[in-house]
Design an enzyme around this catalytic site. Structure first.
Site, mmCIF file in Angstrom:
data_model
loop_
_atom_site.group_PDB
_atom_site.id
_atom_site.type_symbol
_atom_site.label_atom_id
_atom_site.label_comp_id
_atom_site.label_asym_id
_atom_site.label_seq_id
_atom_site.Cartn_x
_atom_site.Cartn_y
_atom_site.Cartn_z
ATOM 1 N N GLU A 43 0.843 -1.209 0.000
ATOM 2 C CA GLU A 43 0.000 0.000 0.000
ATOM 3 C C GLU A 43 0.868 1.244 0.000
ATOM 4 O OE1 GLU A 43 0.010 1.995 2.966
ATOM 5 O OE2 GLU A 43 -0.415 0.677 4.686
ATOM 6 N N ARG A 68 0.773 -2.757 12.092
ATOM 7 C CA ARG A 68 0.042 -3.659 11.202
ATOM 8 C C ARG A 68 -0.475 -2.923 9.962
ATOM 9 N NH1 ARG A 68 -0.375 -8.406 13.576
ATOM 10 N NH2 ARG A 68 -1.873 -9.173 12.040
ATOM 11 N N CYS A 73 7.343 -1.180 -2.254
ATOM 12 C CA CYS A 73 8.475 -2.093 -2.434
ATOM 13 C C CYS A 73 9.681 -1.771 -1.568
ATOM 14 C CB CYS A 73 8.872 -2.182 -3.903
ATOM 15 S SG CYS A 73 9.515 -0.643 -4.629
ATOM 16 N N HIS A 110 11.747 0.212 -9.268
ATOM 17 C CA HIS A 110 11.308 -0.898 -8.414
ATOM 18 C C HIS A 110 12.507 -1.536 -7.731
ATOM 19 C CE1 HIS A 110 9.125 -4.209 -6.778
ATOM 20 N NE2 HIS A 110 9.797 -5.099 -7.494
ATOM 21 N N ASP A 125 11.041 -11.151 -3.839
ATOM 22 C CA ASP A 125 10.394 -9.850 -3.977
ATOM 23 C C ASP A 125 9.061 -9.872 -3.239
ATOM 24 O OD1 ASP A 125 9.472 -7.382 -4.676
ATOM 25 O OD2 ASP A 125 9.565 -7.696 -6.842
#
Length: 272
Positions: A43, A68, A73, A110, A125
């Site tokens: 997110e 939590r 990435c 990324h 990943d």
């Protein structure tokens, strides 16, 4: 390199629901990878709220483990790298070009990991969201793995570049490509700065939540919620401001405080 000594490993393992043996071997790597992607959603909600995204282990742990929440990435793979390093794995970073959006040349934005086990390299990943692998993928030209019916493959290209692909009903689809040279936490910081603040970043000014799964993979981008089932069927619907917080909690497992919830509703309202 990844500040594994600063990680509360027991808290991390509890967060991902892992209680098995720990050793720097392939069995452990696979189990941890699957547990991580199953428990911690992708997110960008702090980016959508205009917040800074710190990548030091203490900050990432406080957010993804203690609160939590999820992350994107750089956060996900920084946390995973710290855990793997703490256990004794050999971990290296890589920077990739996203190729899931067509033939356009994209920047290297990324971040992923390459883990060496028994002299063999594995692509790991935990931060590619709903299209990413559930477990590590062997970094070998022509590799093909079936993970609960979701098939991934690796192809070697010129100059040592590797391409990760996924098999769809219509054929192979490119996900991302990356060169063999290592990148480091400082490089994650640079990519993170662009992705969290540049006006052309797809993460700025919109809500994104993604989650892979064995049966279905789900993505919320702006107001569109898409579910792709293992048999290739797709379901789509619109998520308005009134139901946004419920969807983030129920579909993606994201826990928000009142201030965050109110801010995200405002962001979503601008999209309607």
């Amino acid at each position: 390199m990844w500040s594994g000594e600063e990680l509360d490993l027991d808290a991390y393992l509890a967060r991902i629901g892992y209680s098995g043996e720990l050793a720097p071997d392939l069995r452990t790597l696979r189990a941890l990878h699957r547990a991580h992607v199953g428990a911690i959603p992708f997110e960008n909600l702090d980016v959508a709220l205009g917040r800074r995204i710190p990548l030091d282990v203490k900050s990432v742990q406080a957010k993804l483990v203690g609160r939590r929440r999820g992350g994107y990435c750089y956060e996900q793979n920084s946390l995973f790298a710290a855990a793997l390093e703490r256990i004794g794995f050999e971990v290296a970073g890589r920077g990739a070009r996203n190729r899931s959006r067509g033939d356009a040349l994209t920047a290297i934005t990324h971040a992923l990991l390459v883990v060496t086990v028994g002299g063999e390299q594995w692509l790991a990943d935990t931060g590619f969201g709903w299209q990413g692998p559930l477990e590590p993928v062997p970094l070998v030209d022509g590799a093909r793995v079936d993970q609960d019916g979701w098939v991934f493959g690796v192809v070697a290209e010129a100059e040592g570049v590797h391409l990760l692909r996924s098999l769809r009903p219509e054929g192979w689809a490119d996900l991302y490509s990356f060169a063999p040279h290592s990148v480091y936490p400082v490089d994650f910081e640079l990519m993170n700065h662009y992705s969290s603040s540049h006006p052309l970043s797809r993460f700025v000014g919109q809500v994104v939540a993604l989650r892979p799964g064995s049966e279905a993979r789900r993505a919320l981008v702006r107001t569109g919620l898409t579910s792709v089932n293992r048999d290739g069927t797709t379901e789509e619907r619109t998520v308005g401001p009134a139901e946004l917080i419920g969807v983030l909690a129920e579909v993606f497992g994201i826990e928000l405080d009142a201030e965050e919830a109110a801010g995200l509703v405002r962001v979503q309202s601008a999209e309607v």
